[in-house]
Design a protein around this motif. Structure first.
Motif, short mmCIF file in Angstrom:
data_model
loop_
_atom_site.label_atom_id
_atom_site.label_comp_id
_atom_site.label_asym_id
_atom_site.label_seq_id
_atom_site.Cartn_x
_atom_site.Cartn_y
_atom_site.Cartn_z
N GLU A 73 51.69 -25.56 -65.04
CA GLU A 73 52.21 -25.42 -66.40
C GLU A 73 53.41 -24.50 -66.46
N SER A 74 53.63 -23.70 -65.43
CA SER A 74 54.74 -22.75 -65.48
C SER A 74 55.83 -23.10 -64.48
N GLY A 75 55.50 -23.11 -63.16
CA GLY A 75 56.50 -23.38 -62.16
C GLY A 75 57.45 -22.21 -62.00
N GLU A 76 58.56 -22.41 -61.28
CA GLU A 76 59.58 -21.39 -61.14
C GLU A 76 60.52 -21.44 -62.34
N PHE A 77 60.93 -20.27 -62.81
CA PHE A 77 61.84 -20.31 -63.94
C PHE A 77 62.64 -19.02 -64.07
N LEU A 78 63.80 -19.14 -64.69
CA LEU A 78 64.67 -18.01 -65.03
C LEU A 78 64.27 -17.45 -66.38
N ALA A 79 64.50 -16.17 -66.56
CA ALA A 79 64.26 -15.53 -67.85
C ALA A 79 65.40 -14.56 -68.13
N ALA A 80 65.92 -14.61 -69.32
CA ALA A 80 67.04 -13.75 -69.70
C ALA A 80 66.54 -12.36 -70.08
N THR A 81 67.43 -11.41 -70.03
CA THR A 81 67.15 -10.06 -70.53
C THR A 81 67.79 -9.93 -71.91
N ILE B 62 60.95 -15.85 -62.01
CA ILE B 62 59.49 -15.85 -61.84
C ILE B 62 59.12 -17.02 -60.96
N GLN B 63 58.40 -16.73 -59.87
CA GLN B 63 57.93 -17.77 -58.95
C GLN B 63 56.65 -18.41 -59.47
N ASN B 64 56.30 -19.54 -58.89
CA ASN B 64 55.12 -20.27 -59.32
C ASN B 64 53.83 -19.47 -59.14
N ASP B 65 53.79 -18.56 -58.14
CA ASP B 65 52.57 -17.78 -57.92
C ASP B 65 52.51 -16.52 -58.78
N HIS C 146 68.64 -17.63 -51.45
CA HIS C 146 68.42 -16.19 -51.38
C HIS C 146 67.06 -15.79 -51.96
N VAL C 147 66.74 -16.24 -53.16
CA VAL C 147 65.53 -15.78 -53.83
C VAL C 147 64.28 -16.36 -53.17
N ARG C 148 64.37 -17.57 -52.62
CA ARG C 148 63.21 -18.16 -51.96
C ARG C 148 62.96 -17.50 -50.61
N SER C 149 64.00 -17.21 -49.86
CA SER C 149 63.81 -16.53 -48.57
C SER C 149 63.31 -15.10 -48.78
N MET C 150 63.81 -14.44 -49.83
CA MET C 150 63.33 -13.08 -50.14
C MET C 150 61.84 -13.11 -50.47
N HIS C 151 61.42 -14.08 -51.27
CA HIS C 151 60.00 -14.22 -51.63
C HIS C 151 59.15 -14.41 -50.37
N TYR D 288 48.15 -16.95 -49.49
CA TYR D 288 49.42 -16.88 -48.75
C TYR D 288 50.04 -18.27 -48.57
N GLU D 289 49.23 -19.22 -48.15
CA GLU D 289 49.74 -20.58 -47.94
C GLU D 289 50.22 -21.20 -49.25
N ARG D 290 49.54 -20.90 -50.34
CA ARG D 290 49.97 -21.44 -51.63
C ARG D 290 51.26 -20.79 -52.11
N SER D 291 51.47 -19.53 -51.74
CA SER D 291 52.66 -18.81 -52.20
C SER D 291 53.87 -19.06 -51.32
#
Length: 640
Positions: free
Chosen positions: A74-82, A134-137, A442-447, A493-496
């Motif tokens: 229901e959420s998935g990965e998404f951007l959020a503004a400040t 925000i990542q899916n996990d 960048h953000v996926r490798s950092m995660h 871990y495997e799910r994330s």
């Protein structure tokens, strides 16, 4: 005094633009991440926020274009503004306020203290954008994108840019070293502006009509505190920037961070992919060892008693070969009556005849080689070091070089790209301050790097804990710990862990290269080896437990056999008809005690049987309770 006849390079107004994204992992609450229910609440909240909707409407199509982000949650990965989503302008100043008007940088390299004097503080107008990812996990990261839309190809600006990377990764600096001109070393804290090089920068900003000046990390913390309070207002959860010891200055703690540096600079790009007569040529055809020995020799001559001081005269000479008139001081002492230096200067003059911009281009090569490896001592390099540091991740093949789109590098803490034109960067800069394609890599490798580090430590800790249970002889507990770890920690871990889901070869290969450079691939493989080792130990433990149970079972069988034989003999002796005149030796004694023997054996056998069945039932229940709890938790989450 000495007069040196050198060809002077005419000054050129070469400029470029730099886009820097600083990304910080965030810990939220006790679990360190948002729960599934909190993610859904946040998604619903942001669905009515115009700034976030505008941000996602612009960036999501580009994200989906480069990567498969199909997700059934229901959420998935998404951007959020400040709240401050629009570009905010700040003044970023390089120059220690305690050292007067002279901007002096000091570092430690190869056992020598080096200082460079760059003149008045270097002040740049910077535009800033802040946002969340925000990542899916439920993992959350905070991002600040700084845009330096115009910098000069000067030694002062090259040091300014190099110091930006040092803010997040301050290698080559020691807390005991103070900049020339004064200043005190500070406590090893990332919030403490008195720690050099952190104190070298100051940020002047205006919020609600109030102008204030902060250290760089103090400014970052203030922004984070305000933005986190707004993001998590509905949850009452606390957000923190986790810190860790950095291996540079001893005892320094920094927030975990990774960076993107995107250069939009035609001159730097053309130097990285040189051409001759409109045909690509290898970099080693334009970078020769004799061209770089001159600077190293002069720096060596300027080193006295383990300290090197590079003043403004050195800066002018380095940029265009022009000496101040008259030539005095340390620079004159360094170069006069030195046959080797005079010969190298003559070589420079020859190079200038066929390559008018040679001296400034040499400085550019030195800067890029140092920046790609996060080396502040970039002036003191030989040609082999420069060539190694300019060897890119992309392009690597002749076809890619001929395409001439961009040049990409990576070090353990930053992704670095150079291009002369960059459409996706131009679009992304208006929303997230950088290229969305590079940002997603960048953000996926950092995660992945963060969760791999955490899981590797947990697996190592489990091995140590299991060894303690083994030493205590509590084998069942060691086995249970492993299965609990496999059900909870390993599954999470495997799910994330994020797979390489990029659609195009360029991004797929770059993502894999970044994972290798940051050690994620190695750690992921090591985790697999640790789990295999744990599973092997668990099977060994279960075999030992089975052996113990076998002894009990064998004892029960022996007792049952004895009971059966005794019962048969008792029945035979009781039912045997009496024969006149026959006497069986010992029979009267057996008949007298057989009832007692049978009664005792029956009690022992019953106790052993009940104990064995209870033990089996208890082990089965302990192996199943994590599954029952997991199902119960899942059921309760559905109810929520």
């Amino acid at each position: 005094m000495v007069e040196l006849k050198t060809k002077i390079e005419p000054a050129r107004a070469e400029t470029g633009s730099l886009y820097w994204t600083l990304s910080l992992p965030v810990e939220i609450g006790a679990e360190g991440r948002l729960s599934r229910s909190q993610q859904i609440v946040l998604v619903n909240k942001l669905s009515t926020q115009k700034t976030t909707q505008s941000l996602r409407a612009a960036m999501n199509p580009m994200f989906h274009d480069v990567a498969d982000q199909t997700n059934t949650s229901e959420s998935g990965e998404f951007l959020a503004a400040t709240p401050q989503q629009r570009a905010r302008h700040i003044l970023l100043s390089l120059g220690d306020g305690q050292s007067g008007t002279d901007c002096a940088l000091t570092w430690l390299a190869e056992g020598t203290i080096c200082s460079v004097h760059l003149g008045p503080p270097n002040v740049k107008a910077i535009s800033l954008r802040r946002f969340w990812y925000i990542q899916n996990d439920g993992s959350v990261s905070y991002h600040l994108s700084f845009a330096l839309t115009r910098y000069a190809h000067s030694l002062a600006d090259f040091f300014f840019i190099s110091m930006l990377q040092k803010l997040a990764a301050p290698s080559e600096f020691e807390l005991s070293i103070s900049p020339v001109g004064g200043g005190q070393s500070g406590a090893p804290s990332w919030e403490n502006q008195n720690v050099f090089p952190f104190r070298a920068f100051s940020v002047k900003s205006n919020a609600s009509g109030i102008t204030r000046t902060d250290s760089f990390w103090g400014f970052v913390k203030n922004c984070f505190t305000r933005d986190a309070a707004e993001l998590l207002a509905d949850f009452g959860a606390e957000a923190n920037l986790p810190t860790h010891p950095y291996l540079g200055p001893s005892g320094t703690h920094l927030p975990q961070s990774r960076s993107i540096f995107s250069f939009k600079d035609r001159t730097l790009f053309e130097l990285l992919l040189p051409k001759k007569e409109e045909k690509p040529v290898p970099r080693h055809d334009v970078i020769f060892d004799r061209d770089y020995r001159l600077i190293s020799e002069v720096i060596r001559k300027l080193t006295v008693n383990g300290r090197t001081i590079l003043d403004r005269g050195f800066q002018r000479w380095l940029e265009n070969g022009q000496f101040a008139e008259p030539v005095e001081g340390q620079l004159a002492i360094a170069v006069q009556r030195d046959a080797k230096i005079e010969q190298l200067i003559a070589n420079d003059n020859v190079r200038m005849q066929s390559w008018p911009g040679f001296r400034r281009d040499r400085l550019r090569y030195l800067f890029m080689a140092g920046f790609n490896q996060n080396v502040i001592d970039f002036l003191n390099q030989d040609a082999s070091e420069v060539l190694d540091s300019l060897d890119p991740i992309y392009p690597t093949f002749d076809e890619e070089v001929a395409e001439r789109f961009f040049v990409r590098y990576a070090n353990p803490r930053a992704l670095i790209s150079y291009a002369k034109t960059w459409r996706s960067l131009d679009i992304g800069a208006r929303y997230i301050g950088n290229c969305p394609y590079i940002f997603l890599i960048h953000v996926r490798s950092m995660h992945n790097e963060i969760i791999a580090d955490k899981f590797e430590m947990e697996a190592t800790s489990l091995i140590d804990e299991a060894a303690q249970w083994h030493d205590k002889g509590q084998l069942a507990k060691a086995s249970d710990k492993f299965y609990e770890f496999r059900i909870y920690d390993h599954l999470n871990y495997e799910r994330s862990y994020l797979d390489n889901n990029f659609r195009y070869n360029t991004e797929r290969e770059f993502f894999e290269a970044v994972q290798d450079i940051r050690g994620v691939t190695r750690k992921h493989a090591r985790i697999g080896n640790l789990l295999a080792l744990l599973e092997q130990q668990t099977h060994s433990t279960e075999s030992r437990i089975s052996g113990r149970n076998g002894y009990i079972l064998n004892g029960m069988v022996a007792a049952l056999a004895t009971f059966t034989v005794s019962t048969a003999l008792h029945d035979w002796s009781v039912s045997r008809p009496a024969v006149p005149g026959e006497a069986v030796e010992g029979l009267p004694l057996f008949l007298s005690v057989s009832s007692s023997i049978l009664g005792g054996l029956g009690v022992v056998l019953f106790v052993l049987l009940m104990g064995f069945l209870t033990r089996l039932l208890w082990r089965w229940a302990r192996s199943q309770w994590p599954v029952w709890i997991a199902r119960l938790v899942g059921f309760l989450q559905q109810l929520r």
